[in-house]
Design a protein around this motif. Sequence first.
Motif, mmCIF file in Angstrom:
data_model
loop_
_atom_site.group_PDB
_atom_site.id
_atom_site.type_symbol
_atom_site.label_atom_id
_atom_site.label_comp_id
_atom_site.label_asym_id
_atom_site.label_seq_id
_atom_site.Cartn_x
_atom_site.Cartn_y
_atom_site.Cartn_z
ATOM 1 N N ARG A 53 0.838 -1.205 0.000
ATOM 2 C CA ARG A 53 0.000 0.000 0.000
ATOM 3 C C ARG A 53 0.873 1.255 0.000
ATOM 4 O O ARG A 53 0.618 2.211 -0.741
ATOM 5 C CB ARG A 53 -0.892 -0.009 1.243
ATOM 6 N N ARG B 290 2.184 5.962 -7.329
ATOM 7 C CA ARG B 290 0.992 6.529 -7.952
ATOM 8 C C ARG B 290 0.964 8.045 -7.861
ATOM 9 O O ARG B 290 0.448 8.721 -8.733
ATOM 10 C CB ARG B 290 -0.230 5.942 -7.239
ATOM 11 N N ARG B 291 1.539 8.557 -6.795
ATOM 12 C CA ARG B 291 1.540 10.008 -6.616
ATOM 13 C C ARG B 291 2.718 10.659 -7.340
ATOM 14 O O ARG B 291 3.015 11.832 -7.108
ATOM 15 C CB ARG B 291 1.569 10.353 -5.125
ATOM 16 N N ARG C 209 5.503 18.489 -4.723
ATOM 17 C CA ARG C 209 5.771 18.941 -3.353
ATOM 18 C C ARG C 209 5.884 17.750 -2.418
ATOM 19 O O ARG C 209 4.923 17.019 -2.218
ATOM 20 C CB ARG C 209 4.663 19.890 -2.896
ATOM 21 N N VAL D 294 3.414 17.437 0.510
ATOM 22 C CA VAL D 294 2.086 16.891 0.198
ATOM 23 C C VAL D 294 2.150 15.366 0.203
ATOM 24 O O VAL D 294 1.295 14.692 0.786
ATOM 25 C CB VAL D 294 1.577 17.424 -1.158
ATOM 26 N N ARG E 281 2.188 14.042 3.702
ATOM 27 C CA ARG E 281 0.869 14.041 4.360
ATOM 28 C C ARG E 281 -0.029 12.943 3.783
ATOM 29 O O ARG E 281 -0.849 12.369 4.496
ATOM 30 C CB ARG E 281 0.224 15.425 4.234
ATOM 31 N N GLN E 282 0.154 12.661 2.497
ATOM 32 C CA GLN E 282 -0.629 11.553 1.914
ATOM 33 C C GLN E 282 -0.188 10.216 2.510
ATOM 34 O O GLN E 282 -1.015 9.331 2.761
ATOM 35 C CB GLN E 282 -0.467 11.556 0.385
ATOM 36 N N ARG F 205 -1.483 9.826 6.210
ATOM 37 C CA ARG F 205 -2.884 9.514 6.465
ATOM 38 C C ARG F 205 -3.204 8.033 6.250
ATOM 39 O O ARG F 205 -4.316 7.605 6.539
ATOM 40 C CB ARG F 205 -3.803 10.398 5.625
ATOM 41 N N PHE G 211 -3.632 4.363 7.159
ATOM 42 C CA PHE G 211 -3.954 3.817 8.468
ATOM 43 C C PHE G 211 -2.774 3.048 9.064
ATOM 44 O O PHE G 211 -2.586 3.019 10.280
ATOM 45 C CB PHE G 211 -5.179 2.912 8.337
#
Lengths: 98, 566
Positions: free
Chosen positions: A18, A25-26, A57, A60, A63-64, A67, A69
Motif C-alpha cells: 500500500r 501513484r503520486r 511537493r 504533500v 501528508r498523503q 494519512r 492507516f
Amino acid sequence: MSHTLNIRIADREGALVRLIGLVERRGYEICAMDKSAGDAGIADITMQIAPRGGERRIDVLMRQVARLFDVHAIRQGMPAHIAAGTARPGGFQCRHPQ
Amino acid sequence: MTALPITLPEAETQQRTTGAHWVVRTLEELGVHRIFGYPGGAIMPVYDALVGSKLEHILVRHEQAASFAADAQARLSGKAGVCLATSGPGATNLLTGIANAYMDSVPMVVLTGQVPTGLMGTDAFQEVDVFGMSLPVVKHSIIVREPEEIPARIREAFAIAESGRPGPVLVDLPKDTLQAEVGQPYPPQSLPAAKPSPASSSEIDAATALLACAKRPVFYMGGGIGLGGAVEAARDFMARTGIPAVSTLKAMGCAHPDAKNYLGMLGMHGTRAANMAVQDSDLLICCGARFDDRATGKPDSFAPDARIIHMDLDAAEIGKLRNVDAGIAGDLADALARLDPGYLDIDPWRQVCSQRKTEFAFRYDDAPGSGIFAPALLKQLSEAAGDDFIAACDVGQHQMWVAQHCRFSRPEHHLTSAGLGAMGYGLPAGIGAAMERPDAQVITVTGDGSIMMNIQELATARRYSVPVKILLLDNSSLGLVRQWQEYFFDQNFSEIDLYDNPDFAEVARSFGVEAFTIHSRAEVPAAIDRLLSATGPILAHCLIDPRENVWPLVPPGKSNADMMED
C-alpha cells in the motif's frame, strides 16, 4: 531532486504494498528502499525517492503517506543505517539531512 | 398442517457460531440495518448466516448496483453503507462503486468473499486479488484470516470508513474464515471513534489576517462541508461576513439556493457569475474542496490574483494543487466558527457579484420550437418537488443540467457521481436513497446512455416497491460526448449515436414498473404531476432535442474566464 523518507509502519499484510503503491501513484520513483524487521509488529522503512517528470511537493506526499492507516510516523531525513554509521556498500547519499 | 413442537437435544439447540455468524452479529451490533449484495460461492456462509438475522438484505441484479446503492444510503445517513459480494467477478464488479466512494469521500464498508486461505495465490476458481486491485481506491483494506478477529476487524473497518475524511474500507473474507467454528466468546465492543481535531489558533489567526485586508474575497465551498457536518457553520459564515460564495458540484445545497451573495456552481459548467467572481477575486477561501480540474479549468489561470486560504479536514489536500497562503487543517465547522474577520469593507465587490448574478441568470423563455427543453423541465420539476427533494443523477448532460437548474436545501440531497463521473450511478443510487428516505421525493435523473449501464436494477425497484421516480431524458445519443465532438473535435461525430435505443417505457413495463413517454413541452406539467404523485417506482421517458447542449461551458484546458455560450 531526490528525498529520503523514514516511515514507521504497522508490519501487517498489505502495509508495504500500500505504501509503495501510493508513492509510485503520486508521481515518485523509488530509487532505493530498506525495511527493517521491527519489534511488536512495527517496521521501519527508509526510502529514497525522486519525482517522475515535473517537480512535486514532498510535503504533500508526506501528508498523503501519513494519512495511511498503517503509517505511525513519517519524517524526511537520513537513511537509518547511514545515521547509525553502518552504511553498506551501495548505500545512497542523503541530500537533505534534517 | 400445524408443525409439532420439536425438542432437540441441548447440544443442538446451542447457536452455531461460525465466522460468518460473527460477521452478521457484528453488523447488527454496529447498528447496520440494511445491506446491498449478491450471493456467490465464497460468500455463501454469510448468506447462510443472514437467514433469520435482523439485517435487511437487498438483492440487486449486479454487484456494481450494490455498491452505488450503499453509497447513496451512506451519503444520506452519514453512516457507512454496506455492500456484499462474492469473490472474483463479484468483487471486481464492486470496484467501480468503491472508486466512486473513494473519489467522493463516502463512508462505505465493502465485504467480499474470498477463496479459502489455502487456495489464495493459486489462481483458484473465482479468485482475484481484490485486496491488491482495490488498493488505489480504498481508504483502507483488511484480509481477515482468523475467524476470532472478525468482530474487531469489522468494527475497525467502520471506524476508519466513518472517521476523519470518510472513505471506503474493504474487508476480504476467505471462505474458511467464514466457515470455521469460533472457539471463544464474542468479544465486547470497542471504544467509539475519536472526534476530528480542531485547527490550531495560529492557522486561524493567519487566515483571519488575510480576510481582514481582502477587497474581493470569494468563499469556495466543497463537498467536505456536507461530509464534515459544517453546513450550518458555512451558512452562518456566509451570513456573518457577506462574502460572495460559490460551490462545487458536490457542495450544491450547502448554501440555501436563495441565499444572499450566493452565486452558484463554479467550473466547467458553472455559472458565469461564479466563475467571474473567482477569476476576479483577491482572496479565495477554499473550504472542503480540492481544486479539482473540473472546478478550476486551467490551473495556472485559476483565480490568478487570489491569495488562498485552504481549509480541509484532510491535511493531505492542503497545497496539493495550489500553493496556499494560509492552510487550516481540522474540523471545518469549528474552523469556520472561529474565522471571524469582523466588518469587511467589500460592498462594491458584493454589488459587482450581485449584478452579474442577475445579468447572467439562466433563461428558460427563449427555447425555440415546441419540444421539451430539458433545463426548463428540470427547473419545473424541482420547483414542484420542493427544495427538500432528493436527486440521484447519472452522468452526462442531464447531470450538469440538474446542478444548474434544480434547487437543493442540503448537499446530501444532491446525489451525483462527482469525482469519478460513473455512468450507471443514478438508478441504483435512487433506489438506495428512496429506501433510506421512503418519505422523501427521490428522483433519479438519467439519460438514455447512463440508464443502460444499470437498467437491470428496475427489477430491484420493482421487487422492493421502491418509491423512486425516474426521469429519463432521452436524446438518442451520448450527449456530452457529442457536445465535445461538436466543439472540440471538428464535428467528427464518433460512436455517439444511440438511434436504436429500445422503447424505454416498454422496457420498464416489462420489469413491472409503471412508465410513460412524452414528446412535447405541453405534456411536461402533467408528466411532472404524474411522476411526483406516484407511489411506487415509475419512469417518465422524455424525448428531448438531440442538439441541445449544456451552457455555459469552459473548454477543456482553458481558463474559467473563457466560458463559451450558445
